[in-house]
Design a protein around this motif. Structure first.
Motif, PDB file in Angstrom:
ATOM      1  N   LYS A 256      30.936  26.233  43.034  1.00 34.81           N
ATOM      2  CA  LYS A 256      31.918  25.420  42.329  1.00 34.81           C
ATOM      3  C   LYS A 256      32.988  26.384  41.828  1.00 34.81           C
ATOM      4  O   LYS A 256      32.845  27.024  40.783  1.00 34.81           O
ATOM      5  CB  LYS A 256      31.237  24.676  41.169  1.00 34.81           C
ATOM      6  N   ALA A 257      34.045  26.520  42.605  1.00 34.92           N
ATOM      7  CA  ALA A 257      35.059  27.534  42.285  1.00 34.92           C
ATOM      8  C   ALA A 257      35.854  27.139  41.049  1.00 34.92           C
ATOM      9  O   ALA A 257      36.209  27.986  40.229  1.00 34.92           O
ATOM     10  CB  ALA A 257      35.984  27.742  43.472  1.00 34.92           C
ATOM     11  N   LEU A 258      36.174  25.850  40.909  1.00 35.46           N
ATOM     12  CA  LEU A 258      36.895  25.377  39.725  1.00 35.46           C
ATOM     13  C   LEU A 258      36.202  24.129  39.184  1.00 35.46           C
ATOM     14  O   LEU A 258      35.917  23.197  39.931  1.00 35.46           O
ATOM     15  CB  LEU A 258      38.352  25.042  40.065  1.00 35.46           C
TER      16      LEU A 258
ATOM     17  N   ASN B 135      35.434  38.762  38.348  1.00 35.79           N
ATOM     18  CA  ASN B 135      35.563  38.543  39.786  1.00 35.79           C
ATOM     19  C   ASN B 135      34.842  37.248  40.149  1.00 35.79           C
ATOM     20  O   ASN B 135      33.683  37.053  39.806  1.00 35.79           O
ATOM     21  CB  ASN B 135      34.936  39.705  40.576  1.00 35.79           C
ATOM     22  N   GLY B 136      35.559  36.372  40.834  1.00 39.80           N
ATOM     23  CA  GLY B 136      34.954  35.108  41.236  1.00 39.80           C
ATOM     24  C   GLY B 136      35.095  34.010  40.199  1.00 39.80           C
ATOM     25  O   GLY B 136      34.539  32.931  40.350  1.00 39.80           O
ATOM     26  N   ALA B 137      35.856  34.249  39.141  1.00 40.60           N
ATOM     27  CA  ALA B 137      36.008  33.249  38.072  1.00 40.60           C
ATOM     28  C   ALA B 137      36.839  32.049  38.526  1.00 40.60           C
ATOM     29  O   ALA B 137      36.756  30.974  37.938  1.00 40.60           O
ATOM     30  CB  ALA B 137      36.638  33.882  36.838  1.00 40.60           C
TER      31      ALA B 137
ATOM     32  N   SER C 148      45.572  40.107  36.482  1.00 44.69           N
ATOM     33  CA  SER C 148      45.263  41.530  36.552  1.00 44.69           C
ATOM     34  C   SER C 148      43.962  41.802  35.826  1.00 44.69           C
ATOM     35  O   SER C 148      43.633  41.134  34.860  1.00 44.69           O
ATOM     36  CB  SER C 148      46.383  42.348  35.912  1.00 44.69           C
ATOM     37  N   HIS C 149      43.230  42.772  36.337  1.00 46.16           N
ATOM     38  CA  HIS C 149      42.014  43.192  35.628  1.00 46.16           C
ATOM     39  C   HIS C 149      42.303  44.334  34.656  1.00 46.16           C
ATOM     40  O   HIS C 149      41.407  44.819  33.989  1.00 46.16           O
ATOM     41  CB  HIS C 149      40.942  43.611  36.634  1.00 46.16           C
ATOM     42  N   ARG C 150      43.544  44.787  34.621  1.00 48.03           N
ATOM     43  CA  ARG C 150      43.884  45.864  33.677  1.00 48.03           C
ATOM     44  C   ARG C 150      44.373  45.238  32.384  1.00 48.03           C
ATOM     45  O   ARG C 150      45.525  44.794  32.278  1.00 48.03           O
ATOM     46  CB  ARG C 150      44.971  46.745  34.273  1.00 48.03           C
TER      47      ARG C 150
ATOM     48  N   SER D 146      42.265  33.131  41.629  1.00 48.28           N
ATOM     49  CA  SER D 146      43.053  33.021  42.861  1.00 48.28           C
ATOM     50  C   SER D 146      43.010  31.598  43.399  1.00 48.28           C
ATOM     51  O   SER D 146      44.019  31.093  43.897  1.00 48.28           O
ATOM     52  CB  SER D 146      42.520  33.988  43.930  1.00 48.28           C
ATOM     53  N   THR D 147      41.857  30.960  43.292  1.00 46.78           N
ATOM     54  CA  THR D 147      41.736  29.580  43.779  1.00 46.78           C
ATOM     55  C   THR D 147      42.713  28.669  43.038  1.00 46.78           C
ATOM     56  O   THR D 147      43.389  27.845  43.653  1.00 46.78           O
ATOM     57  CB  THR D 147      40.288  29.087  43.597  1.00 46.78           C
ATOM     58  N   LEU D 148      42.817  28.835  41.747  1.00 46.76           N
ATOM     59  CA  LEU D 148      43.731  28.007  40.958  1.00 46.76           C
ATOM     60  C   LEU D 148      45.174  28.206  41.433  1.00 46.76           C
ATOM     61  O   LEU D 148      45.929  27.255  41.602  1.00 46.76           O
ATOM     62  CB  LEU D 148      43.593  28.356  39.469  1.00 46.76           C
TER      63      LEU D 148
ATOM     64  N   ASP E  64      49.267  37.691  42.022  1.00 45.50           N
ATOM     65  CA  ASP E  64      47.822  37.876  41.994  1.00 45.50           C
ATOM     66  C   ASP E  64      47.518  39.369  42.122  1.00 45.50           C
ATOM     67  O   ASP E  64      47.605  39.936  43.200  1.00 45.50           O
ATOM     68  CB  ASP E  64      47.191  37.079  43.135  1.00 45.50           C
ATOM     69  N   GLU E  65      47.200  39.987  41.025  1.00 44.72           N
ATOM     70  CA  GLU E  65      46.948  41.429  40.944  1.00 44.72           C
ATOM     71  C   GLU E  65      48.077  42.258  41.565  1.00 44.72           C
ATOM     72  O   GLU E  65      47.846  43.068  42.461  1.00 44.72           O
ATOM     73  CB  GLU E  65      45.608  41.765  41.592  1.00 44.72           C
ATOM     74  N   PRO E  66      49.293  42.072  41.064  1.00 42.59           N
ATOM     75  CA  PRO E  66      50.428  42.770  41.670  1.00 42.59           C
ATOM     76  C   PRO E  66      50.377  44.279  41.477  1.00 42.59           C
ATOM     77  O   PRO E  66      50.923  45.020  42.277  1.00 42.59           O
ATOM     78  CB  PRO E  66      51.634  42.180  40.934  1.00 42.59           C
TER      79      PRO E  66
ATOM     80  N   ILE F 114      27.520  41.025  42.619  1.00 46.29           N
ATOM     81  CA  ILE F 114      28.370  40.375  43.618  1.00 46.29           C
ATOM     82  C   ILE F 114      28.126  38.872  43.527  1.00 46.29           C
ATOM     83  O   ILE F 114      27.000  38.410  43.650  1.00 46.29           O
ATOM     84  CB  ILE F 114      28.053  40.893  45.035  1.00 46.29           C
ATOM     85  N   LYS F 115      29.207  38.143  43.282  1.00 44.52           N
ATOM     86  CA  LYS F 115      29.060  36.708  43.041  1.00 44.52           C
ATOM     87  C   LYS F 115      29.079  35.956  44.366  1.00 44.52           C
ATOM     88  O   LYS F 115      30.100  35.869  45.027  1.00 44.52           O
ATOM     89  CB  LYS F 115      30.188  36.221  42.133  1.00 44.52           C
ATOM     90  N   THR F 116      27.928  35.434  44.769  1.00 42.40           N
ATOM     91  CA  THR F 116      27.827  34.749  46.049  1.00 42.40           C
ATOM     92  C   THR F 116      26.632  33.818  46.026  1.00 42.40           C
ATOM     93  O   THR F 116      25.632  34.114  45.369  1.00 42.40           O
ATOM     94  CB  THR F 116      27.674  35.781  47.199  1.00 42.40           C
TER      95      THR F 116
ATOM     96  N   GLY G  60      38.457  38.327  45.901  1.00 44.18           N
ATOM     97  CA  GLY G  60      38.969  39.664  46.178  1.00 44.18           C
ATOM     98  C   GLY G  60      38.092  40.774  45.613  1.00 44.18           C
ATOM     99  O   GLY G  60      37.716  41.722  46.310  1.00 44.18           O
ATOM    100  N   GLY G  61      37.756  40.655  44.351  1.00 44.87           N
ATOM    101  CA  GLY G  61      36.977  41.689  43.689  1.00 44.87           C
ATOM    102  C   GLY G  61      35.577  41.811  44.265  1.00 44.87           C
ATOM    103  O   GLY G  61      35.025  42.910  44.361  1.00 44.87           O
ATOM    104  N   ASN G  62      35.021  40.693  44.649  1.00 48.26           N
ATOM    105  CA  ASN G  62      33.673  40.742  45.218  1.00 48.26           C
ATOM    106  C   ASN G  62      33.672  41.369  46.602  1.00 48.26           C
ATOM    107  O   ASN G  62      32.699  42.004  47.001  1.00 48.26           O
ATOM    108  CB  ASN G  62      33.054  39.341  45.219  1.00 48.26           C
TER     109      ASN G  62
END
Ligand SMILES: Nc1ncnc2c1ncn2[C@@H]1O[C@H](COP(=O)(O)OP(=O)(O)OP(=O)(O)O)[C@@H](O)[C@H]1O
Ligand SMILES: [Mg+2]
Length: 501
Positions: free
Chosen positions: A20-22, A41-43, A199-201, A46-48, A167-169, A386-388, A400-402
């Motif tokens: 369930k991505a969203l 990662n995987g929250a 961004s993750h920063r 990007s899907t949104l 998305d993570e520019p 790893i979210k899967t 992406g992060g995964n």
């Protein structure tokens, strides 16, 4: 700021098989704000954005652009409505030139012919406006990631975007480019453009965003004003618990020299006279701006690029490394920067990717021991979180992060003594970053030696025993853990210590 809502999504749901991505996510954007999306990662970040830009269809939920209710949305319809997205994965055509990419599908015409001159001039105007030093006629494939990123943004500017998802520019950028990007964002904002910034920063969010929406496991958690929050609060909102120290301690027992590189030069990648050594149990950091040649040094050592000169010694013995397989046989592994291109097989499953590099460990009498195979995969999926839904999931379906985590897991299972990590935590969330640091420390405790290229200053300072700094293809400085400061490294990275110039 005047708070005009320019885009609104409510109760958005989106499922993929087993994920369930969203899950009832809502988002409201103001005109001219920088709105950050934050989450592990995987929250679902990007899907949104993909749903917003018409690249994915939502299962349910409402979507308004201004006052207009949006039902079905194609990517081109979204663009017409001023919603643009810069993907985590680059979307430029590599064999075309910069200006050709900018005008792809909407070439300027002069009579029946395309007006090359006008397109080049317009491209130059946009690039100049934002101080982006790129030749409009350069081929995309010849540009570094940093420059590709800037071209993507220039393209959105040309398309007159009203809402621009980034998305993570900054993932492929280093400090100087980040500054250029932030200036550009400021200008876009002043022109009333709304920016979604992923961004993750965390430190970047404080610098650039007005508000931050936190997501966790596909759910909306909250939206906060950036000036009213702090790092600690954000981290606990996004991971749902408090995290410990950023950089785990390790017992540094640095031993004898394990790798020595002498007079390394290359022609094509313009390295000149690189000398350094790596010792057992050491993490050697490589700092420098984009284009300084750090990746190129590693590729040359690894036998991926030809050298014009240079000797490599392992444990004092000169070795011949002319292709990557030679390096692997000598106990060197390289986790590349461009993991999409070189690090993982996107169409294979997580398990297959991991077993590829540890065939030796999982093979018995020439056959794959399936039980062991699964054990290895399970171990690393767990270790790196790893979210899967399953280990059989194709890597291309991961966030992406995964995907990055799979690329890293692949190499953590090898038996190499020397492991070169090129930007190991790029695109990885804070919680998982710590897992990677812990794994690095474990490798060190097993007596391995690591080289880490990183563009994240805190990570370089927090993890390295020693840092080498590069500038324009040469090593311009070396600093120990004790003397290392951001200031000193930046001075070397820009070509030498300021005080000596
Ligand atoms: N095409 C797909 N098929 C199956 N699952 C998918 C697909 N795209 C995304 N997912 C899953 O949806 C979830 C959300 O992914 P998303 O890419 O939105 O995460 P993210 O927040 O952008 O993460 P990251 O920080 O790693 O980029 C993940 O569990 C991911 O594996
Ligand atoms: Mg993402």
């Amino acid at each position: 700021m005047q708070k005009t809502v320019c885009l609104k999504m409510t109760d958005i749901c989106k499922s993929y098989p087993g994920v369930k991505a969203l899950d009832h996510v809502s988002l409201e954007l103001y005109k001219g704000e920088v709105h950050a999306l934050l989450g592990e990662n995987g929250a679902g970040k990007s899907t949104l954005c993909k749903i917003m830009a018409g690249a994915q269809k939502r299962d349910s939920g409402e979507y308004y652009i201004g006052d207009e209710k949006i039902e079905d949305l194609t990517p081109s319809a979204a663009k017409e409505k001023g919603i643009s997205i810069i993907y985590q994965e680059f979307n430029l055509v590599p064999y075309l030139k910069v200006y050709e990419n900018l005008f792809l599908g909407k070439e300027l015409k002069k009579g029946m012919n395309t007006d090359k001159k006008a397109m080049i001039a317009k491209t130059k105007e946009i690039l100049d406006r934002f101080n982006i030093e790129i030749d409009p006629e350069a081929r995309i494939s010849d540009l570094t990631n940093a420059y590709k990123q800037l071209v993507e943004i220039a393209k959105a500017v040309l398309e007159d975007a009203k809402v621009l998802c980034m998305d993570e520019p900054t993932a492929p950028l280093t400090s100087r480019e980040v500054d250029i990007l932030f200036k550009l964002i400021q200008e876009l904002k002043e022109n009333g453009v709304t920016i979604i910034y992923i961004s993750h920063r965390l430190e970047e969010l404080f610098e650039v965003s007005d508000r931050i929406t936190v997501m966790r496991d596909g759910k909306y958690i909250t939206t906060v004003n950036t000036k009213d929050t702090n790092r600690k609060e954000l981290v606990s909102l996004m991971v749902g618990r408090e995290l410990g120290e950023d950089f785990p301690q390790r017992d540094s027992k640095i031993g004898e020299e394990i790798l020595r590189v002498e007079n390394l030069s290359t022609e094509k990648t313009k390295l000149s006279n690189i000398n350094f050594s790596l010792r057992k149990g050491e993490i050697l950091g490589f700092a420098g701006l984009v284009g300084a040649g750090r990746t190129e040094v590693m590729r040359a050592i690894f036998g991926a690029d030809p050298r014009t000169s240079g000797d490599i010694y392992i444990k004092g013995k000169k070795v011949e490394i002319n292709k990557p397989i030679d390096a692997i046989e000598k106990g060197i592994s390289l986790v590349p920067e461009d993991r999409k291109g070189q690090g993982v097989s996107l169409t294979m499953s997580i398990r297959e990717n991991i077993s590829l590099v540890c065939l030796k460990q999982i093979c018995q009498a020439g056959r794959v021991n399936l039980k062991k195979d699964r054990e290895w995969s399970e171990k690393y999926i767990k270790a790196l979180e790893i979210k899967t839904p399953t280990m059989e999931q194709k890597v291309k379906n991961l966030s992406g992060g995964n995907q990055q985590k799979v690329a890293i897991a692949k190499w953590l299972v090898t038996n190499s003594d020397i492991i070169i990590l090129d930007e190991p935590t790029r695109g990885i969330d804070v919680g998982a970053k710590q897992e990677i640091y812990l794994l690095m420390n474990q490798l060190i405790e097993q007596g391995k030696s690591l080289i880490m290229i990183s563009s994240e200053m805190p990570e370089l300072l927090g993890m390295s025993d020693r840092i080498l700094v590069m500038h324009e293809g040469t090593i311009t400085g070396e600093v120990s853990r004790q003397e290392a400061t951001q200031q000193l490294i930046l001075e070397y990275a820009s070509g030498g210590k300021m005080s000596e110039v």
